[in-house]
Design a protein around this motif. Structure first.
Motif, PDB file in Angstrom:
ATOM      1  N   LYS A 279      43.203  37.464  41.208  1.00  0.00           N
ATOM      2  CA  LYS A 279      44.107  38.233  40.356  1.00  0.00           C
ATOM      3  C   LYS A 279      44.821  37.338  39.351  1.00  0.00           C
ATOM      4  O   LYS A 279      45.103  37.757  38.227  1.00  0.00           O
ATOM      5  CB  LYS A 279      45.116  39.005  41.205  1.00  0.00           C
ATOM      6  CG  LYS A 279      44.470  40.176  41.910  1.00  0.00           C
ATOM      7  CD  LYS A 279      45.480  40.970  42.699  1.00  0.00           C
ATOM      8  CE  LYS A 279      44.797  42.178  43.320  1.00  0.00           C
ATOM      9  NZ  LYS A 279      45.762  43.016  44.041  1.00  0.00           N
TER      10      LYS A 279
ATOM     11  N   ARG B 270      42.691  36.994  36.535  1.00  0.00           N
ATOM     12  CA  ARG B 270      42.367  38.331  36.018  1.00  0.00           C
ATOM     13  C   ARG B 270      40.891  38.708  36.118  1.00  0.00           C
ATOM     14  O   ARG B 270      40.317  39.271  35.199  1.00  0.00           O
ATOM     15  CB  ARG B 270      42.865  38.471  34.588  1.00  0.00           C
ATOM     16  CG  ARG B 270      44.356  38.349  34.489  1.00  0.00           C
ATOM     17  CD  ARG B 270      44.840  38.595  33.121  1.00  0.00           C
ATOM     18  NE  ARG B 270      46.305  38.518  33.130  1.00  0.00           N
ATOM     19  CZ  ARG B 270      47.033  38.526  32.051  1.00  0.00           C
ATOM     20  NH1 ARG B 270      46.479  38.624  30.877  1.00  0.00           N
ATOM     21  NH2 ARG B 270      48.335  38.450  32.155  1.00  0.00           N
TER      22      ARG B 270
ATOM     23  N   GLU C 185      39.903  40.548  38.847  1.00  0.00           N
ATOM     24  CA  GLU C 185      39.828  41.670  39.784  1.00  0.00           C
ATOM     25  C   GLU C 185      39.206  42.920  39.162  1.00  0.00           C
ATOM     26  O   GLU C 185      38.676  43.760  39.866  1.00  0.00           O
ATOM     27  CB  GLU C 185      41.197  42.001  40.390  1.00  0.00           C
ATOM     28  CG  GLU C 185      42.154  42.690  39.447  1.00  0.00           C
ATOM     29  CD  GLU C 185      42.962  41.763  38.573  1.00  0.00           C
ATOM     30  OE1 GLU C 185      43.870  42.259  37.895  1.00  0.00           O
ATOM     31  OE2 GLU C 185      42.695  40.550  38.550  1.00  0.00           O
ATOM     32  N   LYS C 186      39.246  43.039  37.834  1.00  0.00           N
ATOM     33  CA  LYS C 186      38.623  44.213  37.223  1.00  0.00           C
ATOM     34  C   LYS C 186      37.104  44.130  37.204  1.00  0.00           C
ATOM     35  O   LYS C 186      36.427  45.119  37.022  1.00  0.00           O
ATOM     36  CB  LYS C 186      39.169  44.477  35.825  1.00  0.00           C
ATOM     37  CG  LYS C 186      39.237  43.303  34.906  1.00  0.00           C
ATOM     38  CD  LYS C 186      39.864  43.687  33.582  1.00  0.00           C
ATOM     39  CE  LYS C 186      40.951  42.704  33.212  1.00  0.00           C
ATOM     40  NZ  LYS C 186      41.515  42.946  31.916  1.00  0.00           N
TER      41      LYS C 186
END
Length: 51
Positions: free
Chosen positions: A27, A30, A32-33
């Protein structure tokens, strides 16, 4: 990331079982998407979508 892209191109998702520390790091950068992070193998299996 290559595996996640390949899974996405095949209309699927890559289920990744992690612990809290790994999840926090993912996370932080960034990602996690792009990755489907799960806390247990059972949760990962539940999130597998069958065609």
């Amino acid at each position: 990331m290559q595996l996640a892209k390949q899974a996405q191109n095949a209309n699927g998702t890559l289920q990744i079982v992690t612990n809290a520390r790994v999840t926090q790091t993912v996370k932080l950068v960034r990602l996690e998407k792009f990755l489907s992070l799960q806390t247990t193998v059972d949760a990962a299996l539940e999130n597998i979508q069958t065609p």
